[in-house]
Design an enzyme around this catalytic site. Structure first.
Site, PDB file in Angstrom:
ATOM      1  N   ARG A 218       0.871  -1.171   0.000  1.00 12.69           N
ATOM      2  CA  ARG A 218       0.000   0.000   0.000  1.00 12.69           C
ATOM      3  C   ARG A 218       0.909   1.223   0.000  1.00 12.69           C
ATOM      4  O   ARG A 218       1.930   1.242   0.697  1.00 12.69           O
ATOM      5  CB  ARG A 218      -0.899   0.026   1.232  1.00 12.69           C
ATOM      6  CG  ARG A 218      -2.088  -0.930   1.178  1.00 12.69           C
ATOM      7  CD  ARG A 218      -3.135  -0.541   0.132  1.00 12.69           C
ATOM      8  NE  ARG A 218      -4.292  -1.418   0.121  1.00 12.69           N
ATOM      9  CZ  ARG A 218      -4.418  -2.499  -0.647  1.00 12.69           C
ATOM     10  NH1 ARG A 218      -3.443  -2.858  -1.469  1.00 12.69           N
ATOM     11  NH2 ARG A 218      -5.531  -3.219  -0.611  1.00 12.69           N
TER      12      ARG A 218
ATOM     13  N   GLU B 225      -3.903   7.697  -4.910  1.00 11.51           N
ATOM     14  CA  GLU B 225      -4.147   6.985  -6.167  1.00 11.51           C
ATOM     15  C   GLU B 225      -5.428   7.491  -6.812  1.00 11.51           C
ATOM     16  O   GLU B 225      -6.435   7.617  -6.120  1.00 11.51           O
ATOM     17  CB  GLU B 225      -4.242   5.478  -5.910  1.00 11.51           C
ATOM     18  CG  GLU B 225      -2.940   4.919  -5.397  1.00 11.51           C
ATOM     19  CD  GLU B 225      -2.950   3.408  -5.139  1.00 11.51           C
ATOM     20  OE1 GLU B 225      -3.971   2.759  -5.416  1.00 11.51           O
ATOM     21  OE2 GLU B 225      -1.927   2.903  -4.666  1.00 11.51           O
TER      22      GLU B 225
ATOM     23  N   HIS C 117      -1.425   0.246  -9.793  1.00 13.17           N
ATOM     24  CA  HIS C 117      -2.036  -0.687  -8.832  1.00 13.17           C
ATOM     25  C   HIS C 117      -2.653  -1.898  -9.554  1.00 13.17           C
ATOM     26  O   HIS C 117      -3.860  -2.132  -9.482  1.00 13.17           O
ATOM     27  CB  HIS C 117      -3.078   0.035  -7.962  1.00 13.17           C
ATOM     28  CG  HIS C 117      -3.298  -0.634  -6.634  1.00 13.17           C
ATOM     29  ND1 HIS C 117      -3.641   0.035  -5.490  1.00 13.17           N
ATOM     30  CD2 HIS C 117      -3.234  -1.945  -6.278  1.00 13.17           C
ATOM     31  CE1 HIS C 117      -3.781  -0.815  -4.491  1.00 13.17           C
ATOM     32  NE2 HIS C 117      -3.538  -2.040  -4.941  1.00 13.17           N
TER      33      HIS C 117
HETATM   34  C1  GLV Z   1      -5.059  -5.101  -3.904  1.00  9.40           C
HETATM   35  O1  GLV Z   1      -4.261  -4.222  -3.660  1.00  9.40           O
HETATM   36  C2  GLV Z   1      -5.548  -5.980  -2.882  1.00  9.40           C
HETATM   37  O2  GLV Z   1      -5.398  -5.693  -1.687  1.00  9.40           O
HETATM   38  O3  GLV Z   1      -6.135  -7.018  -3.243  1.00  9.40           O
END
Ligand code: GLV
Ligand code: GLV
Length: 332
Positions: free
Chosen positions: A239, A268, A287
């Site tokens: 993250r 983001e 991401h």
């Molecule tokens: C994506 O970042 C997730 O946590 O699945």
């Protein structure tokens, strides 16, 4: 139809999961490309029995207080920092996530970032397309070796462990830091436990695999970046806020560390004008670590299974707060 109540899916997800939900409940899907605005969430949630949100949807106490019927939040992600889990538990709302099904796909992308950042794959592509390639060059795009390098893992959960397996194929030496030491994994994966400081000081690559919590927010800040080698490369597929992004920019800019491969950012989408994006030694992707066709389908069906089980009053496959199963709202 409609027997299990009203469900809202906050974005288009693979159809297989929508079909599963439609068989047992009244399902509405937010069809837009961008997430539903907060007002829309607050309005819709009032009549929902179950919601299947994405990591971009904030599920906090305010939203839950608008949702007298809500029994389950089936997050479409393994990370659930977008959900206030204690608030859900307090209100008897079950929270589920999608662990396991995305582990290897996520590690694949983290390793791809590692390789791309070390060997300038993205900058090299841009250079080639721009017509800048004039001749084979002995000093052209020199990077860092991956094979036989030291890999440091911060967090040894499922995804961190898969990273270790990939590293073995490249004859890397792997150290890990995790608040919980796992001697069985050390044996099995051929890796070594170390303090966070040792991992940072000794590694050529540092890859982050922690959830975002109060303890891990800005875990990697100026002080930690200064411990790293000037040739080191930071990989973040966890993250964004686990890293102090301003400090990371400064560290890259000043040569405190060499490069970074980033799937996640503190905000983001990362704004186009963010200075981080001016640096050649940054590989940035939007991401997408779990974004394979197969994995996104498995995440969707797991989220649907969780949601359906929860509405049936059964134990869902992957609950985050299973204690809620016996609580008043559940029994109602
Ligand atoms: C994506 O970042 C997730 O946590 O699945
Ligand atoms: C998440 O799936 C993790 O345990 O790394």
């Amino acid at each position: 139809m409609g027997s299990l109540g009203n469900i809202w899916v906050t974005r288009k997800i693979p159809q297989k999961a929508i079909d599963m939900l439609r068989e047992v409940a009244d399902v509405e899907v937010w069809e837009e490309e961008l997430p539903p605005p907060r007002e829309v969430v607050l309005e819709k949630i009032a009549r929902l029995d179950g919601i299947l949100p994405l990591l971009t949807d904030k599920m906090d106490a305010v939203a839950m207080d608008r949702a007298p019927r809500l029994r389950v939040i089936a997050n479409y992600a393994v990370g659930y920092d977008n959900v206030d889990v204690p608030a859900a538990t307090q209100r008897g709302i079950l929270v589920t996530n999608t662990p396991g099904v995305l582990t290897e796909t996520t590690a694949d992308l983290a390793f791809a970032l590692l390789m791309a950042a070390a060997r300038h794959v993205v900058a090299g592509d841009k250079y080639t397309r721009a017509g800048l390639w004039k001749t084979w060059g002995p000093l052209l795009f020199l990077g860092q070796d991956i094979h036989h390098a030291n890999l440091g893992l911060v967090g040894l959960g499922r995804i961190g462990s898969e990273m270790a397996k990939r590293a073995r194929g490249f004859d890397m030496r792997v150290r890990y830091y995790d608040p919980i030491r796992n001697e069985a994994a050390e044996e099995q994966l051929g890796i070594e436990y170390a303090s966070l400081e040792t991992v940072l000081r000794e590694s050529d690559f540092v890859s982050l695999h922690t959830p975002l919590t109060a303890e891990t927010r800005h875990l990697i800040s100026e002080r930690e970046l200064k411990m790293m080698k000037p040739t080191a490369i930071l990989i973040n597929s966890s993250r964004g806020p686990v890293v102090d992004q301003k400090a990371l920019y400064e560290a890259l800019k000043s040569g405190t560390i060499y490069a970074a491969g980033l799937d996640v950012f503190d905000v983001e989408p990362i704004p186009e004008e963010d200075p981080l994006l001016t640096l050649d030694h940054v590989v940035a992707v939007p991401h997408i670590a779990s974004a394979s066709y197969a994995t996104r389908t498995r995440m969707a069906t797991l989220a649907a299974e969780n949601l359906i089980a929860a509405l049936k009053g059964e134990q869902p496959p992957t609950p985050v707060n299973p204690d809620v199963l016996g609580s008043p709202r559940r029994r109602r």
